[in-house]
Write a protein that holds these residues in place. Structure first.
Motif, PDB file in Angstrom:
ATOM      1  N   TYR A 162     -67.486 -57.197 -17.402  1.00 11.23           N
ATOM      2  CA  TYR A 162     -67.906 -55.966 -16.744  1.00 11.23           C
ATOM      3  C   TYR A 162     -66.720 -55.224 -16.126  1.00 11.23           C
ATOM      4  CZ  TYR A 162     -72.505 -58.113 -17.138  1.00 11.23           C
ATOM      5  OH  TYR A 162     -73.645 -58.710 -17.617  1.00 11.23           O
ATOM      6  N   VAL A 163     -66.714 -53.909 -16.299  1.00  9.23           N
ATOM      7  CA  VAL A 163     -65.669 -53.054 -15.715  1.00  9.23           C
ATOM      8  C   VAL A 163     -66.338 -52.035 -14.786  1.00  9.23           C
ATOM      9  CG1 VAL A 163     -63.897 -51.334 -16.193  1.00  9.23           C
ATOM     10  CG2 VAL A 163     -64.207 -53.285 -17.746  1.00  9.23           C
ATOM     11  N   PRO A 164     -65.997 -52.047 -13.494  1.00  8.08           N
ATOM     12  CA  PRO A 164     -66.609 -51.105 -12.553  1.00  8.08           C
ATOM     13  C   PRO A 164     -66.205 -49.662 -12.861  1.00  8.08           C
ATOM     14  CG  PRO A 164     -65.343 -52.816 -11.401  1.00  8.08           C
ATOM     15  CD  PRO A 164     -65.036 -52.956 -12.847  1.00  8.08           C
ATOM     16  N   HIS A 165     -67.156 -48.756 -12.702  1.00 10.20           N
ATOM     17  CA  HIS A 165     -66.867 -47.347 -12.982  1.00 10.20           C
ATOM     18  C   HIS A 165     -65.828 -46.766 -12.031  1.00 10.20           C
ATOM     19  CE1 HIS A 165     -70.795 -46.597 -15.434  1.00 10.20           C
ATOM     20  NE2 HIS A 165     -69.932 -47.378 -16.044  1.00 10.20           N
ATOM     21  N   ALA A 166     -65.779 -47.296 -10.818  1.00 13.11           N
ATOM     22  CA  ALA A 166     -64.772 -46.797  -9.868  1.00 13.11           C
ATOM     23  C   ALA A 166     -63.370 -46.975 -10.437  1.00 13.11           C
ATOM     24  CB  ALA A 166     -64.907 -47.536  -8.538  1.00 13.11           C
ATOM     25  N   LYS A 167     -63.156 -48.103 -11.107  1.00 14.78           N
ATOM     26  CA  LYS A 167     -61.822 -48.332 -11.697  1.00 14.78           C
ATOM     27  C   LYS A 167     -61.586 -47.418 -12.894  1.00 14.78           C
ATOM     28  CE  LYS A 167     -61.159 -53.096 -10.167  1.00 14.78           C
ATOM     29  NZ  LYS A 167     -60.864 -54.487 -10.568  1.00 14.78           N
ATOM     30  N   LEU A 168     -62.652 -47.176 -13.661  1.00 14.08           N
ATOM     31  CA  LEU A 168     -62.505 -46.263 -14.801  1.00 14.08           C
ATOM     32  C   LEU A 168     -62.168 -44.855 -14.302  1.00 14.08           C
ATOM     33  CD1 LEU A 168     -65.433 -47.423 -17.110  1.00 14.08           C
ATOM     34  CD2 LEU A 168     -62.976 -47.621 -17.567  1.00 14.08           C
ATOM     35  N   ALA A 169     -62.765 -44.481 -13.162  1.00 11.46           N
ATOM     36  CA  ALA A 169     -62.482 -43.162 -12.604  1.00 11.46           C
ATOM     37  C   ALA A 169     -60.992 -43.026 -12.268  1.00 11.46           C
ATOM     38  CB  ALA A 169     -63.332 -42.920 -11.361  1.00 11.46           C
ATOM     39  N   GLU A 170     -60.401 -44.124 -11.793  1.00  7.31           N
ATOM     40  CA  GLU A 170     -58.960 -44.094 -11.508  1.00  7.31           C
ATOM     41  C   GLU A 170     -58.152 -43.894 -12.785  1.00  7.31           C
ATOM     42  OE1 GLU A 170     -57.719 -47.556  -9.310  1.00  7.31           O
ATOM     43  OE2 GLU A 170     -59.473 -47.394  -7.967  1.00  7.31           O
ATOM     44  N   ILE A 171     -58.584 -44.560 -13.838  1.00  3.91           N
ATOM     45  CA  ILE A 171     -57.897 -44.404 -15.126  1.00  3.91           C
ATOM     46  C   ILE A 171     -57.942 -42.942 -15.573  1.00  3.91           C
ATOM     47  CG2 ILE A 171     -57.955 -45.006 -17.589  1.00  3.91           C
ATOM     48  CD1 ILE A 171     -57.046 -47.302 -15.912  1.00  3.91           C
ATOM     49  N   VAL A 172     -59.129 -42.337 -15.472  1.00  4.97           N
ATOM     50  CA  VAL A 172     -59.271 -40.938 -15.887  1.00  4.97           C
ATOM     51  C   VAL A 172     -58.355 -40.038 -15.057  1.00  4.97           C
ATOM     52  CG1 VAL A 172     -60.869 -38.979 -15.986  1.00  4.97           C
ATOM     53  CG2 VAL A 172     -61.605 -41.225 -16.764  1.00  4.97           C
ATOM     54  N   ALA A 173     -58.222 -40.381 -13.784  1.00  4.57           N
ATOM     55  CA  ALA A 173     -57.400 -39.541 -12.904  1.00  4.57           C
ATOM     56  C   ALA A 173     -55.914 -39.730 -13.146  1.00  4.57           C
ATOM     57  CB  ALA A 173     -57.737 -39.840 -11.446  1.00  4.57           C
ATOM     58  N   GLN A 174     -55.508 -40.929 -13.603  1.00  4.81           N
ATOM     59  CA  GLN A 174     -54.069 -41.221 -13.645  1.00  4.81           C
ATOM     60  C   GLN A 174     -53.504 -41.533 -15.027  1.00  4.81           C
ATOM     61  OE1 GLN A 174     -53.813 -44.379 -10.743  1.00  4.81           O
ATOM     62  NE2 GLN A 174     -54.950 -43.079  -9.307  1.00  4.81           N
ATOM     63  N   GLU A 175     -54.352 -41.789 -15.998  1.00  6.05           N
ATOM     64  CA  GLU A 175     -53.851 -42.240 -17.303  1.00  6.05           C
ATOM     65  C   GLU A 175     -54.444 -41.406 -18.443  1.00  6.05           C
ATOM     66  OE1 GLU A 175     -51.735 -44.783 -17.946  1.00  6.05           O
ATOM     67  OE2 GLU A 175     -51.492 -45.431 -15.850  1.00  6.05           O
ATOM     68  N   PRO A 176     -53.945 -40.206 -18.645  1.00  2.00           N
ATOM     69  CA  PRO A 176     -54.529 -39.331 -19.660  1.00  2.00           C
ATOM     70  C   PRO A 176     -54.527 -39.931 -21.065  1.00  2.00           C
ATOM     71  CG  PRO A 176     -52.484 -38.406 -18.773  1.00  2.00           C
ATOM     72  CD  PRO A 176     -52.859 -39.546 -17.896  1.00  2.00           C
ATOM     73  N   HIS A 177     -53.466 -40.637 -21.416  1.00  2.00           N
ATOM     74  CA  HIS A 177     -53.391 -41.195 -22.770  1.00  2.00           C
ATOM     75  C   HIS A 177     -54.443 -42.273 -22.982  1.00  2.00           C
ATOM     76  CE1 HIS A 177     -51.553 -43.811 -25.989  1.00  2.00           C
ATOM     77  NE2 HIS A 177     -51.540 -42.623 -26.570  1.00  2.00           N
ATOM     78  N   LEU A 178     -54.567 -43.145 -22.008  1.00  2.87           N
ATOM     79  CA  LEU A 178     -55.560 -44.208 -22.093  1.00  2.87           C
ATOM     80  C   LEU A 178     -56.978 -43.625 -22.027  1.00  2.87           C
ATOM     81  CD1 LEU A 178     -55.993 -47.204 -22.360  1.00  2.87           C
ATOM     82  CD2 LEU A 178     -55.651 -47.454 -19.896  1.00  2.87           C
ATOM     83  N   THR A 179     -57.137 -42.592 -21.220  1.00  7.23           N
ATOM     84  CA  THR A 179     -58.430 -41.901 -21.130  1.00  7.23           C
ATOM     85  C   THR A 179     -58.861 -41.422 -22.500  1.00  7.23           C
ATOM     86  OG1 THR A 179     -57.998 -41.152 -18.883  1.00  7.23           O
ATOM     87  CG2 THR A 179     -59.631 -39.906 -20.145  1.00  7.23           C
ATOM     88  N   ARG A 180     -57.891 -40.867 -23.208  1.00  5.32           N
ATOM     89  CA  ARG A 180     -58.222 -40.331 -24.518  1.00  5.32           C
ATOM     90  C   ARG A 180     -58.590 -41.437 -25.499  1.00  5.32           C
ATOM     91  NH1 ARG A 180     -54.242 -35.897 -27.042  1.00  5.32           N
ATOM     92  NH2 ARG A 180     -55.310 -35.688 -29.062  1.00  5.32           N
ATOM     93  N   LEU A 181     -57.989 -42.601 -25.333  1.00  9.22           N
ATOM     94  CA  LEU A 181     -58.364 -43.737 -26.183  1.00  9.22           C
ATOM     95  C   LEU A 181     -59.781 -44.211 -25.870  1.00  9.22           C
ATOM     96  CD1 LEU A 181     -55.037 -45.767 -26.237  1.00  9.22           C
ATOM     97  CD2 LEU A 181     -56.212 -44.777 -28.198  1.00  9.22           C
ATOM     98  N   LEU A 182     -60.114 -44.209 -24.590  1.00 14.62           N
ATOM     99  CA  LEU A 182     -61.479 -44.606 -24.210  1.00 14.62           C
ATOM    100  C   LEU A 182     -62.480 -43.592 -24.761  1.00 14.62           C
ATOM    101  CD1 LEU A 182     -60.809 -45.707 -20.507  1.00 14.62           C
ATOM    102  CD2 LEU A 182     -61.380 -47.198 -22.444  1.00 14.62           C
ATOM    103  N   TRP A 183     -62.136 -42.334 -24.617  1.00 11.49           N
ATOM    104  CA  TRP A 183     -62.980 -41.257 -25.151  1.00 11.49           C
ATOM    105  C   TRP A 183     -63.163 -41.461 -26.661  1.00 11.49           C
ATOM    106  CZ3 TRP A 183     -61.785 -35.390 -23.820  1.00 11.49           C
ATOM    107  CH2 TRP A 183     -62.866 -34.590 -24.236  1.00 11.49           C
ATOM    108  N   PHE A 184     -62.032 -41.705 -27.327  1.00 12.95           N
ATOM    109  CA  PHE A 184     -62.073 -41.967 -28.777  1.00 12.95           C
ATOM    110  C   PHE A 184     -63.070 -43.066 -29.111  1.00 12.95           C
ATOM    111  CE2 PHE A 184     -60.666 -44.746 -32.234  1.00 12.95           C
ATOM    112  CZ  PHE A 184     -60.610 -43.860 -33.301  1.00 12.95           C
ATOM    113  N   SER A 185     -63.043 -44.132 -28.344  1.00 18.49           N
ATOM    114  CA  SER A 185     -63.906 -45.278 -28.701  1.00 18.49           C
ATOM    115  C   SER A 185     -65.385 -44.918 -28.574  1.00 18.49           C
ATOM    116  CB  SER A 185     -63.557 -46.501 -27.856  1.00 18.49           C
ATOM    117  OG  SER A 185     -64.232 -46.470 -26.624  1.00 18.49           O
ATOM    118  N   THR A 186     -65.729 -44.017 -27.649  1.00 15.94           N
ATOM    119  CA  THR A 186     -67.139 -43.616 -27.554  1.00 15.94           C
ATOM    120  C   THR A 186     -67.513 -42.696 -28.714  1.00 15.94           C
ATOM    121  OG1 THR A 186     -66.651 -41.721 -26.103  1.00 15.94           O
ATOM    122  CG2 THR A 186     -67.196 -43.808 -25.034  1.00 15.94           C
ATOM    123  N   LEU A 187     -66.538 -41.907 -29.182  1.00 12.38           N
ATOM    124  CA  LEU A 187     -66.838 -40.999 -30.288  1.00 12.38           C
ATOM    125  C   LEU A 187     -66.908 -41.735 -31.621  1.00 12.38           C
ATOM    126  CD1 LEU A 187     -64.934 -37.755 -29.338  1.00 12.38           C
ATOM    127  CD2 LEU A 187     -67.240 -38.512 -28.781  1.00 12.38           C
TER     128      LEU A 187
END
Lengths: 246, 246
Positions: free
Chosen positions: B101-126
DNA sequence: CCGCCGGATTGATATATGTTAAGTTTCCGC
DNA sequence: GCGGAAACTTAACATATATCAATCCGGCGG
């Protein structure tokens, strides 16, 4: 782009963010019926916002043109291509349409600098995924008449979000062939089904116009529940929980 | 989480990003067969990574349990819930499984600070959305036998990405009932179809094990083309174009 | 006004799948 | 090893949909 997420999450978008989104548009273009805006497998450098008209997501296989999704004004149609880079399907207009293009370079800046807006964009692509899932259920479980009714019910709600539906129906450029391709059946059979729905007084379908005498009856017939569309006040209630808003 | 995007975009993820993703995991848990990990309409505060076992996406309607998607190890199953907040479907284990399990609060930090990784996460949902679309085509166009063959072909490739397939098949906990629900048909009919595929020597299906005598033949029969899975070297070639990499 | 063409409509027949019901096998706890 | 439940298998029959073929209708260019 003022229609983007209208009826859904428009309220959590600040005026600054709205203006920022507007500023991303590089070009607005009028495109004729049946135009392929973005082709499967081609590298995309921009994404398309639909302003007026209808767009279909199409996957061709052994001569068949399968419609796997429909888009209405306000939809950021191929935003998927920003993260996927190459789409798995074609983006094709149905009827003459008006579209706006947003370069991916500008979207990359948004992702780097606007976490809250990024999450809204991400949300809008996952809304498409939720609609895909409902189509899967529709195809797995419903019969042709119910499938058609389901599509009509869905379109009514989505058009209603952006102010393009009226209580008794909506305007729509889809031909019977398109509806057949979206319902996974043939043009001949969709025609029979339309006749049957007409007789049941659930639906009237003329060139360019859908009439719905009794929306509640149509939705009951189609097993339609609108919550998967994430309209305001339905599934999506508290976007700001553990917010990324600065 | 080292299986995440393996076979797909793993190579564009830096070691730092991989380690960062690993650090997000709050809890690892073993869950029994048939457990509903996240229920439709419930506010999610964490998302689930599947480490071992199978998970199904299920939408219940008038007593039917429709399977709208299947997940294999390495999938960030309900990452959708991070942007959607409430899912439109249930997440249910098939067979005993191991999840993180990954808490959403931590994912929110990733979105705020890690644009490249954010895009990979976005990719995986698409990627999930692309798979949904292929399921729609499958349901619109194929008949029951071809649908089943298609699911099996898809699972082989997805398991192969994460090293869980072998040249002659793979292990799988899905019962005939599950396969029927995923093919939009009945258990009785899926059984007939299995018999027919067995006779055609395209497929062998025993408890927990799928055997594929001739994968090319199976894929031809199913009209299967693997490119929508975005494996390395297929549709997705140049993620770094107009990159958000810092 | 006529003829054409794409789309819509209807009919006859073939096939895939659903439904109901009954049997058989496999697995698992005792 | 036994009993029972769950999964699988097979059969007979009902129905939805595909397929093939013909006709109809409305708009549009000549």
């Amino acid at each position: 782009m003022r229609l983007f997420l209208k009826g859904r999450l428009r309220h959590v978008m600040s005026e600054r963010e709205s203006a920022l989104l507007d500023s991303l548009v590089e070009r607005v273009e009028r495109v004729p019926d049946g135009t392929c805006i973005l082709e499967r497998g081609v590298v995309a450098r921009q994404s398309t916002m639909l302003i007026d008209g209808f767009i279909s997501r199409v996957i061709n296989d052994s001569g068949n043109r399968n419609i796997v999704g429909l888009q209405v004004p306000g939809d950021f149609v191929d935003l998927h291509a920003f993260a996927l880079k190459r789409l798995d399907h074609d983006i094709v207009t149905v009827g003459p349409s008006l579209v706006a293009y947003v370069p991916h370079a500008k979207l990359a800046e948004i992702v780097a600098q606007e976490p809250h807006l990024t999450r809204l964009l991400w949300f809008s692509t996952l809304l498409d995924a939720a609609i895909h899932r409902e189509w899967i259920v529709k195809l797995e479980q419903l019969r042709a008449g119910e499938r058609l009714a389901h599509i009509v019910a869905e379109l009514w709600h989505r058009l209603n979000f952006v102010g393009l539906a009226d209580p008794h129906g909506f305007n729509m450029p889809l031909l019977q062939t398109h509806l057949a391709n979206a319902c996974g059946t043939t043009a001949v059979h969709i025609n029979r089904v339309i006749k049957s729905l007409r007789q049941k007084e659930l639906l009237e379908l003329n060139r360019g116009r859908v009439t719905i005498p009794d929306r509640a009856a149509l939705e009951a017939y189609a097993h339609f529940r609108p919550d998967y569309l994430y309209g305001e006040g339905s599934l999506f209630l508290d976007f700001e929980t553990d917010s990324t808003n600065p």
